[in-house]
Write an enzyme that holds these catalytic residues in place. Structure first.
Site, mmCIF file in Angstrom:
data_model
loop_
_atom_site.group_PDB
_atom_site.id
_atom_site.type_symbol
_atom_site.label_atom_id
_atom_site.label_comp_id
_atom_site.label_asym_id
_atom_site.label_seq_id
_atom_site.Cartn_x
_atom_site.Cartn_y
_atom_site.Cartn_z
ATOM 1 N N GLY A 27 -17.959 -25.777 7.081
ATOM 2 C CA GLY A 27 -16.469 -25.561 7.548
ATOM 3 C C GLY A 27 -15.690 -26.935 7.565
ATOM 4 O O GLY A 27 -16.220 -27.818 7.169
ATOM 5 N N ASP A 70 -24.714 -21.910 8.328
ATOM 6 C CA ASP A 70 -23.332 -21.243 8.326
ATOM 7 C C ASP A 70 -23.520 -20.156 7.466
ATOM 8 O O ASP A 70 -24.407 -19.883 6.630
ATOM 9 C CB ASP A 70 -22.535 -22.374 7.463
ATOM 10 C CG ASP A 70 -21.039 -21.884 7.405
ATOM 11 O OD1 ASP A 70 -20.253 -23.140 8.296
ATOM 12 O OD2 ASP A 70 -20.464 -20.840 7.134
ATOM 13 N N LEU A 101 -25.171 -16.481 13.168
ATOM 14 C CA LEU A 101 -25.813 -16.717 14.374
ATOM 15 C C LEU A 101 -26.136 -15.412 15.096
ATOM 16 O O LEU A 101 -26.688 -15.401 16.144
ATOM 17 C CB LEU A 101 -24.790 -17.763 15.038
ATOM 18 C CG LEU A 101 -24.291 -18.855 14.674
ATOM 19 C CD1 LEU A 101 -23.611 -19.573 16.009
ATOM 20 C CD2 LEU A 101 -25.671 -19.829 14.395
ATOM 21 N N SER A 104 -11.382 -26.327 22.544
ATOM 22 C CA SER A 104 -9.925 -26.544 21.904
ATOM 23 C C SER A 104 -8.822 -26.797 23.034
ATOM 24 O O SER A 104 -9.385 -26.405 24.267
ATOM 25 C CB SER A 104 -9.705 -25.205 21.302
ATOM 26 O OG SER A 104 -8.370 -25.286 21.049
ATOM 27 N N THR A 149 -6.386 -25.328 23.318
ATOM 28 C CA THR A 149 -5.791 -24.232 23.773
ATOM 29 C C THR A 149 -6.397 -23.812 25.143
ATOM 30 O O THR A 149 -5.890 -22.918 25.725
ATOM 31 C CB THR A 149 -6.311 -23.123 22.941
ATOM 32 O OG1 THR A 149 -5.443 -22.055 23.017
ATOM 33 C CG2 THR A 149 -7.711 -22.644 22.822
ATOM 34 N N TYR A 203 -8.815 -15.576 21.482
ATOM 35 C CA TYR A 203 -9.702 -16.704 20.746
ATOM 36 C C TYR A 203 -9.543 -17.856 21.989
ATOM 37 O O TYR A 203 -10.971 -18.195 22.132
ATOM 38 C CB TYR A 203 -8.813 -17.383 19.431
ATOM 39 C CG TYR A 203 -9.203 -18.766 19.213
ATOM 40 C CD1 TYR A 203 -10.198 -19.186 18.708
ATOM 41 C CD2 TYR A 203 -8.408 -19.914 19.422
ATOM 42 C CE1 TYR A 203 -10.714 -20.460 18.183
ATOM 43 C CE2 TYR A 203 -8.617 -21.226 19.295
ATOM 44 C CZ TYR A 203 -9.916 -21.353 18.544
ATOM 45 O OH TYR A 203 -10.325 -22.716 18.284
ATOM 46 N N LYS A 233 -13.173 -19.599 23.874
ATOM 47 C CA LYS A 233 -13.405 -21.051 24.167
ATOM 48 C C LYS A 233 -13.671 -21.139 25.486
ATOM 49 O O LYS A 233 -14.504 -21.706 26.176
ATOM 50 C CB LYS A 233 -12.281 -21.831 23.843
ATOM 51 C CG LYS A 233 -12.320 -21.739 22.284
ATOM 52 C CD LYS A 233 -13.480 -22.588 21.675
ATOM 53 C CE LYS A 233 -13.241 -22.556 20.058
ATOM 54 N NZ LYS A 233 -14.484 -22.724 19.264
ATOM 55 N N PHE A 237 -7.609 -31.470 19.833
ATOM 56 C CA PHE A 237 -6.241 -31.214 19.550
ATOM 57 C C PHE A 237 -5.949 -30.829 18.504
ATOM 58 O O PHE A 237 -6.552 -29.747 17.808
ATOM 59 C CB PHE A 237 -5.520 -32.568 20.178
ATOM 60 C CG PHE A 237 -5.476 -32.421 21.584
ATOM 61 C CD1 PHE A 237 -6.575 -32.740 22.600
ATOM 62 C CD2 PHE A 237 -4.293 -32.071 22.341
ATOM 63 C CE1 PHE A 237 -6.608 -32.711 23.811
ATOM 64 C CE2 PHE A 237 -4.318 -32.126 23.890
ATOM 65 C CZ PHE A 237 -5.719 -32.254 24.640
ATOM 66 N N ASN A 283 -1.107 -22.549 10.068
ATOM 67 C CA ASN A 283 -0.998 -23.924 10.897
ATOM 68 C C ASN A 283 0.007 -24.764 10.123
ATOM 69 O O ASN A 283 0.275 -24.685 9.029
ATOM 70 C CB ASN A 283 -2.423 -24.632 11.153
ATOM 71 C CG ASN A 283 -3.116 -23.934 12.197
ATOM 72 O OD1 ASN A 283 -4.438 -23.310 11.712
ATOM 73 N ND2 ASN A 283 -2.816 -23.867 13.442
ATOM 74 N N ARG A 320 8.318 -19.184 17.630
ATOM 75 C CA ARG A 320 7.054 -18.336 17.313
ATOM 76 C C ARG A 320 6.330 -17.911 18.660
ATOM 77 O O ARG A 320 6.400 -18.932 19.563
ATOM 78 C CB ARG A 320 5.954 -19.318 16.567
ATOM 79 C CG ARG A 320 4.567 -18.200 16.182
ATOM 80 C CD ARG A 320 3.915 -19.022 15.177
ATOM 81 N NE ARG A 320 3.341 -20.351 15.850
ATOM 82 C CZ ARG A 320 2.362 -21.290 15.176
ATOM 83 N NH1 ARG A 320 1.808 -20.943 14.107
ATOM 84 N NH2 ARG A 320 1.991 -22.286 15.796
ATOM 85 N N ASP A 353 4.030 -20.256 21.524
ATOM 86 C CA ASP A 353 4.175 -21.528 21.324
ATOM 87 C C ASP A 353 4.558 -22.249 22.568
ATOM 88 O O ASP A 353 5.363 -21.771 23.398
ATOM 89 C CB ASP A 353 4.991 -21.962 20.138
ATOM 90 C CG ASP A 353 4.422 -21.920 18.844
ATOM 91 O OD1 ASP A 353 2.952 -21.717 18.688
ATOM 92 O OD2 ASP A 353 4.951 -21.979 17.829
#
Ligand code: NAD
Ligand code: UFG
Length: 331
Positions: free
Chosen positions: A10, A31, A59, A124, A126, A148, A152, A177, A198, A291, A294
């Site tokens: 990735g 992967d 996985l 992340s 996030t 998502y 995490k 970030f 993105n 959006r 955000d």
């Protein structure tokens, strides 16, 4: 020393595989190619002169995963494999919890069964949800605003519990970030399927005239020019951060958590300005509605990672655009 890299074909994993090889580590990639191509393995060889071992495996296939860990006996694992599209995670949450959370549990079990104790996890920014202030420190409150982000947060919690139960396990949680840019060779980079979500991949496609203009999502945020502010970090700087985190784990620190960012926030309009100057022409854009979901500003306090592992991002915003654009032109 051999490092198992999940998600190693990735975007971030492939750049990290390059850094690992350049730092003398052996790399074994696992992967399932759900969001990458096997040809990346040859690109890594082209850049470094060394071809990593590659397994096309999922996985979620516990038996195969266990057999790989048993055969390879890595010293450490860097775990990138996961699904990462925020919008898709809202539409199909079970896919995200299944892939990201169950995949991580399978990996941790395979490690425990084979006595592998060092683990680096791709988290992340996030996990900070809507931060009360910036720059964001690692000890700020955590929350999730979408499935998502929830995966995490859950995985970070699982890792804390696993470490509490077995403190011989050494864990580094790295909160990225906004990774952008590409390897300077233009051989590896970010190649999203379909229309990008993105900012920087979208800007690349506007510059390549595959999309007409950039939509700037809102100019009424509480920021320097009203547009959203983020901490963009060159992916090769981010990759170096993983090597530094591994070296920290070699000293058996227990569990550590670090922000990986530059500590600098750029607005969307500043991003457009820098990319236009790299291109030598104006990138077309229109201001549109915000959006949903955000936040105004998100950038890292990088002091802890600098103090404890000597991490400091070196590349400028201009480098990020030059290398990203070079990759776009070559692909
Ligand atoms: P990517 O999609 O390019 O790489 C992830 C890789 O994992 C892909 O090659 C995919 O095929 C593989 N994968 C997914 N599920 C798998 C499974 N079950 N078994 C085996 N392989 C599987 O994404 P990336 O941008 O390189 O992100 C890497 C990690 O960093 C992810 O965990 C992501 O959530 C995290 N992260 C990314 C960003 C970002 O903006 N790119 C920001 C913060 C955190
Ligand atoms: N933006 C636009 N137009 C676009 C895309 C984005 O104006 O077409 C703006 C956004 O409003 C935001 C900024 O550009 O202000 C950056 O947006 P991105 O979608 O590139 O990145 P985010 O910071 O929103 O989110 C990304 C990942 C998340 C991750 C987070 C922190 O998508 O998964 O970084 O790491 F959690």
């Amino acid at each position: 020393m051999k490092i198992l890299v999940t998600g190693g074909t990735g975007y971030i994993g492939s750049h990290t595989a390059v850094s690992l090889i350049e730092n003398g580590y052996g790399v074994v990639i696992v992967d399932n190619l759900s969001n990458s191509k096997e040809s990346v393995v040859d690109k890594i060889r082209e850049i470094t002169g060394v071809k990593p071992v590659f397994y096309n495996a999922d996985l979620l296939d516990k038996e195969t995963l266990g057999a790989i860990v048993k055969r390879e006996k890595p010293q450490s694992v860097i775990h990138f494999a996961g699904l990462k599209a925020v919008g898709e995670s809202v539409a199909v949450p079970l896919k995200y919890y299944g892939n990201n959370v169950v995949g991580t549990i399978n990996l941790l079990e395979a490690m425990a069964e084979n006595g592998v104790g060092d683990f680096v996890f791709s988290s992340s920014a996030t996990v900070y949800g809507k931060p009360a202030s910036v720059p964001i420190r690692e000890d700020f409150p955590l929350s999730a605003t979408n499935p998502y982000g929830a995966t995490k947060l859950m995985i970070e919690g699982i890792l804390r519990d696993v470490h509490a139960a077995d403190n011989t396990m050494n864990i580094a949680v790295l909160r990225y970030f906004n990774p952008v840019g590409a390897h300077k060779s233009g051989l590896i980079g970010e190649n999203p399927n379909g229309i990008p979500n993105n900012l920087v991949p979208y800007m690349m496609q506007v510059a390549a005239e595959k999309l007409d203009f950039l939509r700037v999502f809102g100019d009424d945020y509480g920021t320097k020019d009203g547009t959203g502010v983020r901490d963009y970090i060159h992916v090769t700087d981010l990759a170096e951060g993983h090597v530094l985190a591994l070296k920290k784990l070699e000293k058996k620190p227990g569990m550590v958590v670090y922000n990986l960012g530059t500590g600098i926030g750029y607005s969307v309009l500043e991003m457009i300005g820098t990319f236009s100057s790299v291109l030598g022409r104006d990138l077309p854009y229109k201001i549109v509605e915000r959006r949903p979901g955000d936040i105004d500003e998100c950038y890292a306090d990088t002091a802890l990672a600098e103090r404890e592992i000597g991490f400091k991002a070196k590349k400028s915003l201009r480098d990020m655009f030059e290398d990203g654009w070079n990759f776009q032109l070559k692909n």
